[in-house]
Motif scaffolding. Structure first.
Motif, short mmCIF file in Angstrom:
data_model
loop_
_atom_site.label_atom_id
_atom_site.label_comp_id
_atom_site.label_asym_id
_atom_site.label_seq_id
_atom_site.Cartn_x
_atom_site.Cartn_y
_atom_site.Cartn_z
N LYS A 1 1.65 -6.60 16.16
CA LYS A 1 3.07 -6.05 15.79
C LYS A 1 4.00 -7.06 15.58
CE LYS A 1 2.40 -1.53 17.95
NZ LYS A 1 3.28 -0.49 18.79
N PRO A 2 4.73 -7.09 14.43
CA PRO A 2 5.86 -8.16 14.15
C PRO A 2 6.89 -7.76 15.17
CG PRO A 2 5.65 -6.56 12.56
CD PRO A 2 4.43 -6.08 13.33
N PRO B 1 6.72 -8.37 7.14
CA PRO B 1 7.94 -9.10 6.93
C PRO B 1 7.59 -10.64 6.30
CG PRO B 1 8.48 -8.17 8.97
CD PRO B 1 6.93 -7.57 8.43
N GLN B 2 8.04 -11.25 5.68
CA GLN B 2 7.71 -12.62 5.04
C GLN B 2 7.72 -13.49 6.48
OE1 GLN B 2 10.21 -14.27 1.99
NE2 GLN B 2 8.62 -15.85 1.73
N ARG B 3 8.71 -13.36 7.22
CA ARG B 3 8.78 -14.39 8.53
C ARG B 3 7.74 -14.11 9.30
NH1 ARG B 3 12.51 -9.85 8.91
NH2 ARG B 3 12.19 -8.88 10.91
N GLY C 1 10.82 0.03 0.77
CA GLY C 1 9.39 0.33 0.90
C GLY C 1 8.79 1.61 0.83
N ARG C 2 9.46 2.60 0.41
CA ARG C 2 9.02 3.91 0.25
C ARG C 2 8.40 4.24 -0.92
NH1 ARG C 2 11.03 7.13 4.59
NH2 ARG C 2 11.77 5.56 6.22
N ILE D 1 6.69 8.48 1.31
CA ILE D 1 5.67 7.65 2.09
C ILE D 1 6.16 6.45 2.41
CG2 ILE D 1 3.30 6.66 1.64
CD1 ILE D 1 3.04 8.41 -0.63
N ARG D 2 6.16 6.50 4.01
CA ARG D 2 6.67 5.13 4.39
C ARG D 2 5.38 4.21 4.81
NH1 ARG D 2 8.36 9.62 8.58
NH2 ARG D 2 5.90 9.35 8.80
N PRO D 3 5.81 2.83 5.00
CA PRO D 3 4.91 1.87 5.42
C PRO D 3 3.86 2.56 6.44
CG PRO D 3 6.92 0.87 4.90
CD PRO D 3 6.97 2.24 4.94
N THR D 4 2.91 2.08 6.65
CA THR D 4 1.69 2.57 7.51
C THR D 4 1.27 3.96 7.41
OG1 THR D 4 3.05 3.50 9.66
CG2 THR D 4 2.61 1.26 9.34
N ASP D 5 1.64 4.84 6.43
CA ASP D 5 1.33 5.91 6.01
C ASP D 5 0.21 5.94 5.18
OD1 ASP D 5 3.06 7.41 7.48
OD2 ASP D 5 4.54 8.08 5.72
N PRO D 6 -0.77 6.86 5.23
CA PRO D 6 -1.93 6.68 4.28
C PRO D 6 -1.56 6.89 2.69
CG PRO D 6 -2.19 8.86 5.39
CD PRO D 6 -1.01 8.09 5.77
#
Length: 70
Positions: free
Chosen positions: A67-68, A57-59, A3-4, A33-38
């Protein structure tokens, strides 16, 4: 880690390739760049903006913005 994302192109090259009239001042090359970064997105032709990137996440069955549970 999965996810980067990478944005490696300098601002001048991005402007030339996409023929941009507007580029958000927050744009800069970034190599982790990580998830939640612009991240930069083309909202419409000629306009690049920064937006929050999510990886849900799919689940996860809750509402977007909650928040998951991991």
């Amino acid at each position: 880690m999965c996810g980067r994302v990478v944005t490696a192109s300098p601002r001048a090259i991005v402007e030339a390739i996409f023929q941009l009239n507007f580029i958000d001042d927050a744009y800069a090359p970034h190599f982790n760049i990580r998830p939640t970064d612009p991240v930069p997105i083309l909202r419409e032709p000629g306009r690049l903006e920064m937006a929050r990137w999510d990886l849900i996440p799919q689940r996860w069955s809750g509402k977007r913005g909650d928040k998951p549970l991991m």
